[in-house]
Design a protein around this motif. Structure first.
Motif, mmCIF file in Angstrom:
data_model
loop_
_atom_site.group_PDB
_atom_site.id
_atom_site.type_symbol
_atom_site.label_atom_id
_atom_site.label_comp_id
_atom_site.label_asym_id
_atom_site.label_seq_id
_atom_site.Cartn_x
_atom_site.Cartn_y
_atom_site.Cartn_z
ATOM 1 N N GLU A 13 0.800 -1.306 -0.011
ATOM 2 C CA GLU A 13 0.095 -0.138 0.129
ATOM 3 C C GLU A 13 0.787 1.323 0.162
ATOM 4 O O GLU A 13 0.587 2.374 -0.715
ATOM 5 C CB GLU A 13 -0.735 -0.036 1.138
ATOM 6 C CG GLU A 13 -1.615 1.213 1.339
ATOM 7 C CD GLU A 13 -2.854 1.554 0.278
ATOM 8 O OE1 GLU A 13 -3.399 2.418 0.154
ATOM 9 O OE2 GLU A 13 -3.169 0.279 0.051
ATOM 10 N N VAL A 17 1.329 4.331 -3.078
ATOM 11 C CA VAL A 17 1.216 5.741 -2.750
ATOM 12 C C VAL A 17 2.433 6.587 -3.268
ATOM 13 O O VAL A 17 2.232 7.439 -3.936
ATOM 14 C CB VAL A 17 0.596 5.863 -1.287
ATOM 15 C CG1 VAL A 17 0.731 7.452 -1.115
ATOM 16 C CG2 VAL A 17 -0.490 5.308 -1.170
ATOM 17 N N LYS A 20 2.709 6.926 -7.068
ATOM 18 C CA LYS A 20 1.598 7.713 -7.551
ATOM 19 C C LYS A 20 1.979 8.925 -7.548
ATOM 20 O O LYS A 20 2.182 9.793 -8.414
ATOM 21 C CB LYS A 20 0.474 7.766 -6.691
ATOM 22 C CG LYS A 20 -0.728 8.769 -7.099
ATOM 23 C CD LYS A 20 -2.059 8.667 -6.486
ATOM 24 C CE LYS A 20 -1.994 9.009 -4.853
ATOM 25 N NZ LYS A 20 -2.947 8.912 -4.432
ATOM 26 N N HIS A 21 2.886 9.355 -6.197
ATOM 27 C CA HIS A 21 3.496 10.910 -6.109
ATOM 28 C C HIS A 21 4.944 11.007 -6.680
ATOM 29 O O HIS A 21 5.320 11.980 -7.105
ATOM 30 C CB HIS A 21 3.512 11.230 -4.750
ATOM 31 C CG HIS A 21 2.279 11.284 -4.149
ATOM 32 N ND1 HIS A 21 1.355 12.208 -4.250
ATOM 33 C CD2 HIS A 21 1.280 10.471 -3.215
ATOM 34 C CE1 HIS A 21 0.359 12.420 -3.799
ATOM 35 N NE2 HIS A 21 0.148 11.213 -2.873
ATOM 36 N N ALA A 27 3.977 11.424 -0.548
ATOM 37 C CA ALA A 27 3.438 10.183 -0.079
ATOM 38 C C ALA A 27 3.334 9.864 1.252
ATOM 39 O O ALA A 27 2.365 9.415 1.907
ATOM 40 C CB ALA A 27 4.464 8.783 -0.799
ATOM 41 N N GLU A 30 0.209 11.664 2.748
ATOM 42 C CA GLU A 30 -1.029 11.022 2.177
ATOM 43 C C GLU A 30 -1.280 9.681 3.481
ATOM 44 O O GLU A 30 -2.166 9.430 3.768
ATOM 45 C CB GLU A 30 -0.997 10.494 1.053
ATOM 46 C CG GLU A 30 -2.243 9.774 0.521
ATOM 47 C CD GLU A 30 -2.454 9.657 -0.814
ATOM 48 O OE1 GLU A 30 -3.061 8.564 -1.397
ATOM 49 O OE2 GLU A 30 -2.039 10.220 -1.815
ATOM 50 N N LEU A 31 -0.083 8.942 3.603
ATOM 51 C CA LEU A 31 0.269 7.815 4.316
ATOM 52 C C LEU A 31 -0.225 8.406 5.735
ATOM 53 O O LEU A 31 -0.341 7.436 6.700
ATOM 54 C CB LEU A 31 0.984 6.986 4.143
ATOM 55 C CG LEU A 31 1.146 6.375 2.680
ATOM 56 C CD1 LEU A 31 2.407 5.910 2.343
ATOM 57 C CD2 LEU A 31 0.054 5.287 2.691
ATOM 58 N N ASN A 75 -1.637 -2.046 -7.191
ATOM 59 C CA ASN A 75 -2.593 -1.421 -7.294
ATOM 60 C C ASN A 75 -3.802 -2.592 -7.619
ATOM 61 O O ASN A 75 -4.842 -2.179 -7.519
ATOM 62 C CB ASN A 75 -2.641 -0.169 -8.597
ATOM 63 C CG ASN A 75 -2.100 0.920 -7.710
ATOM 64 O OD1 ASN A 75 -2.953 1.568 -7.178
ATOM 65 N ND2 ASN A 75 -0.926 1.250 -8.284
ATOM 66 N N ARG A 78 -4.925 -3.964 -4.549
ATOM 67 C CA ARG A 78 -6.176 -3.381 -3.797
ATOM 68 C C ARG A 78 -7.498 -3.399 -4.766
ATOM 69 O O ARG A 78 -8.626 -3.221 -4.132
ATOM 70 C CB ARG A 78 -5.474 -1.719 -3.863
ATOM 71 C CG ARG A 78 -4.232 -1.359 -2.998
ATOM 72 C CD ARG A 78 -3.832 -0.383 -3.449
ATOM 73 N NE ARG A 78 -4.380 0.920 -2.944
ATOM 74 C CZ ARG A 78 -4.234 2.068 -3.343
ATOM 75 N NH1 ARG A 78 -3.219 2.549 -4.045
ATOM 76 N NH2 ARG A 78 -4.706 3.126 -2.669
ATOM 77 N N SER A 141 -2.003 3.579 -11.008
ATOM 78 C CA SER A 141 -2.668 4.820 -10.273
ATOM 79 C C SER A 141 -3.849 5.230 -11.334
ATOM 80 O O SER A 141 -4.672 5.879 -10.650
ATOM 81 C CB SER A 141 -1.683 5.979 -10.230
ATOM 82 O OG SER A 141 -0.969 6.393 -11.236
#
Length: 291
Positions: A13, A17, A20-21, A27, A30-31, A75, A78, A141
């Motif tokens: 996970e 993230v 993505k960034h 990151a 966000e986490l 991803n 997820r 993403s």
């Protein structure tokens, strides 16, 4: 212990993230973890796999090929978990993510999005250029993308949607305004309105003009089809634009015979989990855009 057993869900996970960034600060924010903690998780994954997951180029962090594969795996995991929980009515379904450029949103898929959102409101949009769209599909993403591609990449599914000619936009009083078609050699000596040097359209146009032996200069650099046409209307100079661009009465468009059409594709990862929402969007795209 098998490698898959050691790929802890929290670490995957965190890497999704980060991918993505491509920025540890964003990151980690966000986490809601510290940067050292996020660094440790990424290092742990690298040690587990025995592969480098990212590399630094100047001030940018770029994923390696293994990093792209791991991000896509994370991803997909997820997405599969979300689909399973959705079947159990435990959590609301994760929204689909579409990556596309401003031109695609404005001129290619706008009507499709209107129809889709009337039936499935859960769609998240990313505005990206062609390279960023492909990267977002690879690392997971984005679930799918609509973008112009010169050569579709071999590792992704790329379904043709539409193609548009490249046209010369000029004011009515321009020396070429009464022509039905033009060739690149007709632009010899012109000062052109062009995108910035980093944009794919500018790079392709420069190569084509060079191959045709055309001597030209830059009148002004402008970002986006609408601004290019705006400068043409003001009389700054002509511009080569995508044929889907809507132009005012004060601007004429003339097909450029020796430039290839601009081709748009629906881009997805191969072997991605089945999703009825994506099937609906693909059906609408093929019905209202395919040509």
């Amino acid at each position: 212990m098998m490698i898959l057993d050691r790929l802890v869900a929290e670490d995957l996970e965190a890497f999704a993230v980060f991918a993505k960034h491509r920025n540890f600060t964003h990151a980690a924010g966000e986490l809601h973890v510290s940067q050292p903690a996020l660094h440790a998780r990424v290092r742990k994954l690298e040690q587990t796999l025995g592969k480098q997951l990212y590399e630094r180029q100047g001030r940018k962090l770029l994923l390696t090929a293994t990093g792209d594969q791991l991000a896509a795996f994370a991803n997909d995991s997820r997405a599969r978990a979300a689909a399973f929980l959705d079947e159990l009515d435990v959590l609301p379904p994760r929204p689909l993510v579409l990556a596309a450029g401003s031109g695609a949103y404005l001129y290619v898929i706008g009507e499709v999005l209107r129809r889709y959102l009337a039936r499935e409101p859960g769609l998240r949009l990313m505005t990206t250029d062609s390279d960023a769209t492909v990267t977002a599909i690879r690392d997971g993403s984005a679930d799918f993308g609509v973008t112009a591609l010169t050569i579709p990449p071999d590792d992704l599914d790329c379904e043709p949607l539409a193609q548009y000619p490249q046209v010369l936009a000029v004011r009515p009083g321009h020396r070429l305004a009464d022509r039905r078609t033009v060739r690149l050699k007709d632009l010899h000596g012109e000062a052109l309105v062009v995108p910035p040097k980093t944009r794919p359209h500018r790079q392709q146009l420069e190569r084509s003009l060079l191959d045709a032996g055309v001597d030209w200069t830059v009148a002004v650099e402008a970002e986006g089809w609408n601004l290019l046409v705006h400068f043409v209307r003001l009389g700054v100079g002509p511009a080569v634009v995508n044929g889907f661009v809507r132009t005012p009465a004060a601007v004429r468009t003339i097909p450029v015979k020796d430039l290839p059409p601009i081709r748009y594709y629906l881009v997805t990862r191969r072997n991605r989990p089945a999703d009825q929402r994506l099937d609906l969007l693909r059906e609408l795209l093929q019905r209202h855009v395919l040509k």
